[in-house]
Scaffold this motif. Structure first.
Motif, mmCIF file in Angstrom:
data_model
loop_
_atom_site.group_PDB
_atom_site.id
_atom_site.type_symbol
_atom_site.label_atom_id
_atom_site.label_comp_id
_atom_site.label_asym_id
_atom_site.label_seq_id
_atom_site.Cartn_x
_atom_site.Cartn_y
_atom_site.Cartn_z
ATOM 1 N N ALA A 70 154.590 9.836 58.538
ATOM 2 C CA ALA A 70 154.152 11.093 59.259
ATOM 3 C C ALA A 70 152.415 10.754 59.527
ATOM 4 C CB ALA A 70 153.878 12.121 57.970
ATOM 5 N N VAL A 71 152.156 9.748 58.729
ATOM 6 C CA VAL A 71 150.903 9.208 58.483
ATOM 7 C C VAL A 71 150.518 8.271 59.939
ATOM 8 C CG1 VAL A 71 148.580 7.856 57.751
ATOM 9 C CG2 VAL A 71 150.049 9.559 56.044
ATOM 10 N N GLU A 72 151.343 7.533 59.694
ATOM 11 C CA GLU A 72 150.947 6.506 61.273
ATOM 12 C C GLU A 72 151.340 7.382 62.599
ATOM 13 O OE1 GLU A 72 155.260 4.373 60.505
ATOM 14 O OE2 GLU A 72 153.337 3.217 59.575
ATOM 15 N N LYS A 73 152.848 8.216 62.554
ATOM 16 C CA LYS A 73 152.990 8.853 63.852
ATOM 17 C C LYS A 73 151.949 10.673 64.467
ATOM 18 C CE LYS A 73 155.563 12.663 65.655
ATOM 19 N NZ LYS A 73 157.525 13.572 66.062
ATOM 20 N N TRP A 74 151.275 11.035 62.952
ATOM 21 C CA TRP A 74 150.186 12.027 63.677
ATOM 22 C C TRP A 74 149.234 10.507 63.802
ATOM 23 C CZ3 TRP A 74 144.756 12.653 61.060
ATOM 24 C CH2 TRP A 74 144.466 13.193 61.863
ATOM 25 N N LEU A 75 148.531 9.731 63.237
ATOM 26 C CA LEU A 75 147.177 9.051 63.789
ATOM 27 C C LEU A 75 147.312 8.594 65.702
ATOM 28 C CD1 LEU A 75 146.808 6.882 60.266
ATOM 29 C CD2 LEU A 75 145.422 7.499 61.436
ATOM 30 N N ASP A 76 148.756 7.961 65.671
ATOM 31 C CA ASP A 76 148.898 7.575 66.632
ATOM 32 C C ASP A 76 148.954 8.775 67.655
ATOM 33 O OD1 ASP A 76 149.852 5.111 65.619
ATOM 34 O OD2 ASP A 76 152.029 5.545 66.433
ATOM 35 N N THR A 77 149.087 9.833 67.680
ATOM 36 C CA THR A 77 148.933 11.260 68.196
ATOM 37 C C THR A 77 147.133 11.075 68.174
ATOM 38 O OG1 THR A 77 149.667 13.001 66.991
ATOM 39 C CG2 THR A 77 151.349 12.263 68.048
ATOM 40 N N VAL A 78 146.389 11.212 67.112
ATOM 41 C CA VAL A 78 144.374 11.872 67.070
ATOM 42 C C VAL A 78 143.901 10.205 67.425
ATOM 43 C CG1 VAL A 78 145.431 13.500 65.883
ATOM 44 C CG2 VAL A 78 144.463 11.214 64.603
ATOM 45 N N ILE A 79 144.725 9.546 67.035
ATOM 46 C CA ILE A 79 143.516 7.354 67.509
ATOM 47 C C ILE A 79 143.590 7.120 69.409
ATOM 48 C CG2 ILE A 79 143.227 5.989 67.312
ATOM 49 C CD1 ILE A 79 142.131 8.294 64.968
ATOM 50 N N GLU A 80 142.386 7.307 68.833
ATOM 51 C CA GLU A 80 142.400 6.783 70.861
ATOM 52 C C GLU A 80 142.682 5.820 70.792
ATOM 53 O OE1 GLU A 80 138.679 7.745 72.830
ATOM 54 O OE2 GLU A 80 138.855 9.758 73.161
ATOM 55 N N LYS A 81 143.846 4.400 71.258
ATOM 56 C CA LYS A 81 143.966 2.871 71.550
ATOM 57 C C LYS A 81 143.184 2.508 72.789
ATOM 58 C CE LYS A 81 147.581 3.980 68.708
ATOM 59 N NZ LYS A 81 146.915 2.955 67.568
ATOM 60 N N ASP A 82 142.667 1.426 72.493
ATOM 61 C CA ASP A 82 141.647 0.516 73.108
ATOM 62 C C ASP A 82 142.824 0.141 74.103
ATOM 63 O OD1 ASP A 82 139.404 0.727 71.392
ATOM 64 O OD2 ASP A 82 139.295 -0.245 70.147
#
Length: 82
Positions: A70-82
């Protein structure tokens, strides 16, 4: 010094993050917390790591059974990837 239930939960969550998430994910969570603290004028103390993880799990729980996913999925949706 007497530990309250909140202290015990916060300690447990901190240990979980330390041992359950990789360094990059830990830094991302810290980044999110700092952003929330900076941008939220309505809370004097700011949101805690425990509150943030509770929110993340509540948001993603119907899509996964495990808190780490859940944490990994959420972080993937809110953190901009470089």
């Amino acid at each position: 010094m007497k530990n309250t239930d909140t202290d015990i939960v916060n300690q447990y969550i901190s240990k979980y993050v330390e041992h359950g998430l990789d360094k990059s994910q830990q830094e991302q969570l810290k980044h999110v917390l700092k952003f929330i603290w900076k941008e939220n004028p309505y809370q004097e103390e700011g949101i805690t790591l425990t509150q943030l993880l509770s929110y993340i799990i509540d948001e993603c729980i119907d899509h996964t059974r495990y808190a780490k996913q859940a944490v990994e999925k959420w972080l993937d949706t809110v953190i901009e990837k470089d």
